[in-house]
Design a protein around this motif. Structure first.
Motif, PDB file in Angstrom:
ATOM      1  N   UNK A   1       0.820  -1.208   0.000  1.00 17.72           N
ATOM      2  CA  UNK A   1       0.000   0.000   0.000  1.00 17.72           C
ATOM      3  C   UNK A   1       0.855   1.260   0.000  1.00 17.72           C
ATOM      4  N   UNK A   2       1.802   1.315   0.917  1.00 15.50           N
ATOM      5  CA  UNK A   2       2.491   2.582   1.172  1.00 15.50           C
ATOM      6  C   UNK A   2       3.717   2.809   0.290  1.00 15.50           C
ATOM      7  N   UNK A   3       4.275   1.735  -0.249  1.00 18.65           N
ATOM      8  CA  UNK A   3       5.454   1.901  -1.104  1.00 18.65           C
ATOM      9  C   UNK A   3       5.160   1.596  -2.567  1.00 18.65           C
ATOM     10  N   UNK A   4       4.270   0.626  -2.805  1.00 24.65           N
ATOM     11  CA  UNK A   4       4.018   0.220  -4.191  1.00 24.65           C
ATOM     12  C   UNK A   4       2.713   0.789  -4.745  1.00 24.65           C
TER      13      UNK A   4
ATOM     14  N   UNK B   1      -9.902  -2.785   7.137  1.00 26.95           N
ATOM     15  CA  UNK B   1     -11.136  -2.129   7.570  1.00 26.95           C
ATOM     16  C   UNK B   1     -10.897  -0.656   7.895  1.00 26.95           C
ATOM     17  N   UNK B   2     -11.993   0.073   7.968  1.00 27.49           N
ATOM     18  CA  UNK B   2     -11.968   1.442   8.471  1.00 27.49           C
ATOM     19  C   UNK B   2     -11.681   1.388   9.973  1.00 27.49           C
ATOM     20  N   UNK B   3     -10.682   2.120  10.467  1.00 28.48           N
ATOM     21  CA  UNK B   3     -10.320   2.010  11.886  1.00 28.48           C
ATOM     22  C   UNK B   3     -11.340   2.625  12.841  1.00 28.48           C
ATOM     23  N   UNK B   4     -12.327   3.329  12.301  1.00 29.38           N
ATOM     24  CA  UNK B   4     -13.338   3.937  13.163  1.00 29.38           C
ATOM     25  C   UNK B   4     -14.533   3.021  13.379  1.00 29.38           C
ATOM     26  N   UNK B   5     -15.018   2.367  12.301  1.00 34.31           N
ATOM     27  CA  UNK B   5     -16.226   1.556  12.439  1.00 34.31           C
ATOM     28  C   UNK B   5     -16.009   0.079  12.105  1.00 34.31           C
ATOM     29  N   UNK B   6     -14.773  -0.289  11.738  1.00 37.34           N
ATOM     30  CA  UNK B   6     -14.391  -1.680  11.473  1.00 37.34           C
ATOM     31  C   UNK B   6     -15.076  -2.279  10.249  1.00 37.34           C
ATOM     32  N   UNK B   7     -15.667  -1.435   9.414  1.00 35.43           N
ATOM     33  CA  UNK B   7     -16.280  -1.920   8.182  1.00 35.43           C
ATOM     34  C   UNK B   7     -15.199  -2.162   7.133  1.00 35.43           C
ATOM     35  N   UNK B   8     -15.310  -3.241   6.344  1.00 32.72           N
ATOM     36  CA  UNK B   8     -14.318  -3.498   5.299  1.00 32.72           C
ATOM     37  C   UNK B   8     -14.274  -2.344   4.294  1.00 32.72           C
ATOM     38  N   UNK B   9     -13.080  -2.061   3.801  1.00 35.05           N
ATOM     39  CA  UNK B   9     -12.929  -1.059   2.755  1.00 35.05           C
ATOM     40  C   UNK B   9     -12.627  -1.777   1.442  1.00 35.05           C
ATOM     41  N   UNK B  10     -13.073  -1.205   0.351  1.00 37.17           N
ATOM     42  CA  UNK B  10     -12.766  -1.753  -0.970  1.00 37.17           C
ATOM     43  C   UNK B  10     -11.569  -1.049  -1.583  1.00 37.17           C
ATOM     44  N   UNK B  11     -11.554   0.267  -1.455  1.00 38.23           N
ATOM     45  CA  UNK B  11     -10.448   1.076  -1.963  1.00 38.23           C
ATOM     46  C   UNK B  11      -9.798   1.775  -0.782  1.00 38.23           C
ATOM     47  N   UNK B  12      -8.479   1.691  -0.694  1.00 32.20           N
ATOM     48  CA  UNK B  12      -7.755   2.206   0.468  1.00 32.20           C
ATOM     49  C   UNK B  12      -7.510   3.702   0.276  1.00 32.20           C
ATOM     50  N   UNK B  13      -8.084   4.475   1.195  1.00 30.92           N
ATOM     51  CA  UNK B  13      -7.877   5.929   1.208  1.00 30.92           C
ATOM     52  C   UNK B  13      -7.675   6.370   2.650  1.00 30.92           C
ATOM     53  N   UNK B  14      -6.840   7.359   2.867  1.00 36.99           N
ATOM     54  CA  UNK B  14      -6.637   7.864   4.227  1.00 36.99           C
ATOM     55  C   UNK B  14      -6.042   6.802   5.127  1.00 36.99           C
ATOM     56  N   UNK B  15      -6.683   6.602   6.290  1.00 34.20           N
ATOM     57  CA  UNK B  15      -6.214   5.614   7.255  1.00 34.20           C
ATOM     58  C   UNK B  15      -7.039   4.342   7.136  1.00 34.20           C
ATOM     59  N   UNK B  16      -6.363   3.213   7.252  1.00 36.72           N
ATOM     60  CA  UNK B  16      -7.046   1.918   7.263  1.00 36.72           C
ATOM     61  C   UNK B  16      -6.312   1.005   8.239  1.00 36.72           C
TER      62      UNK B  16
ATOM     63  N   UNK C   1      -1.438  -0.101  11.067  1.00 34.97           N
ATOM     64  CA  UNK C   1      -2.189   1.023  10.518  1.00 34.97           C
ATOM     65  C   UNK C   1      -1.581   1.399   9.171  1.00 34.97           C
ATOM     66  N   UNK C   2      -2.431   1.574   8.170  1.00 28.77           N
ATOM     67  CA  UNK C   2      -2.006   2.023   6.853  1.00 28.77           C
ATOM     68  C   UNK C   2      -2.373   3.496   6.694  1.00 28.77           C
ATOM     69  N   UNK C   3      -1.436   4.277   6.222  1.00 27.91           N
ATOM     70  CA  UNK C   3      -1.685   5.694   5.992  1.00 27.91           C
ATOM     71  C   UNK C   3      -1.445   6.010   4.527  1.00 27.91           C
ATOM     72  N   UNK C   4      -2.481   6.440   3.848  1.00 25.95           N
ATOM     73  CA  UNK C   4      -2.390   6.797   2.435  1.00 25.95           C
ATOM     74  C   UNK C   4      -2.632   8.289   2.306  1.00 25.95           C
ATOM     75  N   UNK C   5      -1.668   8.986   1.752  1.00 22.98           N
ATOM     76  CA  UNK C   5      -1.788  10.440   1.613  1.00 22.98           C
ATOM     77  C   UNK C   5      -2.447  10.788   0.283  1.00 22.98           C
TER      78      UNK C   5
END
Length: 283
Positions: free
Chosen positions: A213-216, A246-261, A279-283
């Motif tokens: 996620x963060x490098x590739x 998942x979304x770190x706030x509501x634990x729902x699965x994410x399909x596309x990674x944006x922001x924090x996951x 924690x994944x951080x996508x800028x």
């Protein structure tokens, strides 16, 4: 350090502190302490005037075939460690005092408690929320400290605190790891030498996902989850329980990674269940 076994005495101590305008930090544990716990204790001592640590192996959060009876316990060792850290009070209640005859009140955070860890351990978070609610009522802390390893637990406790208007600030601190990356856990003592050698693969798998996620630049959550699963599957002694992004706030699965996951996983090594996350951080 005072060791307090009875609930009225614990409440009396805290009332006196609050009368004096002193703040209280609280670290709830099940004992068999390690550096992960101590990182929470040290942050409590930094932020609050007084620090209370509880040790209570909570029967409500164990399923009928889980490890309540064999969960590691060593009170003398824990007392020595906490005394050395300068903790003010160790609260060590009995199950009979926490859940006396006729007890019938439980706390459940709906929608967050049944997925991931909750699906694998039905009733677990009902027990966690109930005991933490009780402990907060007894200790009346200004601050309470939890580790990121139990990320879902923290989301549930934070929701409970917000929903029930509790007067406590809950704080999450980073995972503390062994030198080879294995997340510190009291249950690591269950691992055989051969299993212990394999256990760091869990964190390595999560690091793989993090790099994707963060490098590739991978943004497809399903591809990241599959890569993590495939890496874990290369080790025959590992049985995967779940891998989730998942979304770190509501634990729902994410399909596309944006922001924090949150990328989280649970595995079995023999009879030992291990959990970890990054924690994944996508800028």
């Amino acid at each position: 350090m005072e060791i307090v076994r009875r609930i009225p005495r614990m409440k009396e101590i805290v009332r006196d502190w609050h009368r004096q305008g002193r703040t209280v930090g609280f670290v709830p544990t099940m004992g068999y302490l390690h550096e992960g716990h101590l990182s929470l204790v040290r942050e409590s001592k930094r932020m609050a005037d007084h620090t209370v640590v509880s040790i209570f192996v909570n029967p409500l959060q164990f399923g009928p075939h889980e490890d309540y009876d064999r969960y590691p316990r060593d009170l003398d060792r824990d007392v020595e460690i906490l005394s050395r850290e300068g903790v003010d009070v160790l609260f060590y209640p009995s199950a009979e005092d926490m859940y006396p005859p006729g007890y019938r009140t439980y706390v459940e955070v709906e929608g967050l408690s049944q997925k991931w860890e909750g699906a694998s351990r039905p009733g677990h978070f009902r027990g966690v929320a109930t005991v933490v609610c009780k402990l907060f009522n007894i200790v009346q802390p200004d601050f309470a400290f939890f580790g990121q390893k139990d990320a879902q637990q923290f989301v549930i406790i934070r929701r409970m605190v917000e929903d029930l208007n509790m007067n406590v600030e809950v704080i999450q601190l980073p995972i503390v790891r062994e030198s080879d990356g294995l997340a510190m856990s009291s249950r690591n003592v269950y691992l055989s030498p051969e299993e212990r050698a394999v256990a760091p693969r869990l964190y390595q798998a999560l690091q793989l996902g993090q790099r994707l996620v963060q490098e590739e630049g991978e943004r497809d959550a399903a591809k990241v989850v599959e890569a993590v699963r495939s890496f874990l599957a290369q080790e025959p002694r590992i049985r995967v329980d779940y891998v989730a992004l998942v979304d770190p706030e509501d634990l729902e699965p994410v399909e596309t990674i944006r922001g924090r996951a949150l990328l989280a996983a649970a595995i079995y090594l023999g009879s030992t269940r291990l959990i970890d996350n990054v924690i994944l951080n996508v800028k």
